[in-house]
Structures are given as C-alpha cells and as structure tokens.
Design an enzyme around this catalytic site. Sequence first.
Site, PDB file in Angstrom:
ATOM      1  N   LYS A 161       0.554  -1.138   0.073  1.00  0.00           N
ATOM      2  CA  LYS A 161      -0.019  -0.053   0.265  1.00  0.00           C
ATOM      3  C   LYS A 161       0.548   1.072   0.295  1.00  0.00           C
ATOM      4  O   LYS A 161       0.636   2.249   0.106  1.00  0.00           O
ATOM      5  CB  LYS A 161      -0.945  -0.041   0.833  1.00  0.00           C
ATOM      6  N   ASP A 169      -9.709   3.186   2.378  1.00  0.00           N
ATOM      7  CA  ASP A 169      -9.957   2.654   3.838  1.00  0.00           C
ATOM      8  C   ASP A 169     -10.948   4.120   4.656  1.00  0.00           C
ATOM      9  O   ASP A 169     -11.411   3.086   5.674  1.00  0.00           O
ATOM     10  CB  ASP A 169      -9.232   1.865   4.458  1.00  0.00           C
TER      11      ASP A 169
END
Length: 280
Positions: free
Chosen positions: A76, A112
């Site tokens: 990520k 997220d």
Amino acid sequence: MQLRENQINGSTQLIVLIGNPVSHSMSPLMHNVAFKQLGLNYCYLCCQVFENQVEAAVNGLRALNIKGANVTVPHKQAVIPFLDEVDETANIIGSVNTIINKNGKLSGTNTDWIGATDSLEEHIPIHGKTIIVVGAGGSSRAIIYGIKKRGGKVIVLNRTLSKAEELGKLFQCDFGTLADIDNIQGDILINTTSVGMTPNHQQSIVTEKQLAKFQCVFDIVYNPLETQLLKLGKKLNLKVVPGLKMLIYQGAGAFKLWTGQQPDTELMYQTALNYLQKEQ
Ligand code: ATR
C-alpha cells in the site's frame, strides 16, 4: 455496455487486486457480484505480486490498460512512487488502496477511511463523539483521518507510545498507552489491532469492565466474524459494528471511482458473509 449475464468478452474491463498473499481475498466475490447485478461488463481478479515486482506491476496496469486496481498488504505504500498522481487523502493516510486508470494516467487514493466511517455511521453518528482508537498502524491512520473528517474527536492509544504520539501529532489528537483507557472517557471504542484474530480468538484488546463505559464498539477484525471484543459488547448491550462492514464499504468506495456507479452494499455484504460463514 450492459450485459444480461456476466459474460467475459472482448470489451470486458479488468480490475485487479495487487498484494501478497491474495488468495484469501473476498474482494473478487463482492465486486464481481456487484458488477453482475448492475450489468457492468467488468471482471475483478487477484494478482499475487512479490515485493521486487511492484514497479513492474504498476507499469503493467498502464501497459495492459487495466481500468483500476486495489492495493493490499504489503504494497500500500510501495506503489506510491510509481503512480502518476496521489490525492491528498492518500498522502495524509500515507497509503494507497485504490488506483484509477484515467486514460493512461494512474491516480492513487485511499477508501479505507470511508469503509470505517460508513460502517460506524450505520449505527451511530460520528459528529461530536469522542472515539478511542486502539492501535497506531496503517488501519488506524485511515480510521483517524475519517473520524476527524466526519467531525469526531479522537484519542489514540497504542502498546508502543511513540507510534501513538506520532499519530497524535499528525492528526492533532490526544494519545496514550493502552493503560490510559482506565483514565479517559469516550463514546465509541475501535480496535484497529490484530488482537482477537484467529487463532487468538479468545483475546480481547480491553476487558469487559473497560468496555462497559462505551456506547458502541467497532472491531476491524472480521476473522472470526464475531470477535471476543464484539461478544463482550453484545453482552453489555452496546451498539456493535462488525469489521466485515469496513471491508465492504472501502470496496464500495473504490467501485464508485472505477465505474461511476453505486454498488448494492447489502448484496456485497451478504455474499462475503455467506462465504466466511462457510469458511470459519
Ligand atoms: P495495520 O496496517 O493492519 O494497521 P500494523 O501497521 O502492523 O497493521 O499495526 C498493528 C497495530 O496493532 C500496532 O499499533 C500494534 O502495536 P505496536 O505499535 O505496539 O506494535 C498493534 N498490536 C499488534 N499486536 C498487538 C498486541 N498483541 N497487543 C497490543 N497491540 C498490538
């Protein structure tokens, strides 16, 4: 192009997940069912990418004109230098979980925080609430960002104080160690650590007594579906937010960016839930 069946053909647009490991991901299940329901000619597949292949994988998205991607652990952060642009949200959170291919230009963002805030707000409004976030890793950063954006007050507690301090300074919120939980008041408790995850499903990041003063508890762990922390929350009659919802809503956020359409999150949730109930 609208299709009655989910039939892969010459016009099918590909979305991929980049991570390692990826074989247990539920993203293909939930996205493909939502594509099918909306008649969208898209297909979602998982790609296991090794650490020394991250740059090649990102270049591959461009070369193959892949329409979008999700990025998961451990890449990520690693994808960031190879993208054409990274938005402010991903810059602040410090990681990218979604890539959008805009006519050959790869743009990175992070959904997220949407996963966390939408899950919570299904049960309780965030604005004006004091929220204790336990843990100071990557998930915690996204969650704190989201809570601040939706007008909540955060206190971040972590086993290692220096990491809580780092996030406290970054997001201008109070911070402390796990022991400080006995000295603070809050409305909502969120576990962002891996404590309670299978095979340690008997563990809970806080005791029943410590949890009793909250109105709501949210555990980002979804394996098991009902963690020990959530069981304690149920017993205490708190509002209980399961971690699987965060996965669904972060996925829905990405889906909208790739397709411009709102997926059926209940269908996505039930599909993932059915799968996990069989697995667990
Ligand atoms: P993620 O990116 O999924 O958030 P991470 O960056 O590895 O994962 O962060 C894990 C968090 O869980 C950390 O805050 C970690 O605490 P430390 O900073 O002290 O390492 C916390 N954590 C993991 N195991 C824990 C345990 N057994 N007890 C308390 N906290 C734990």
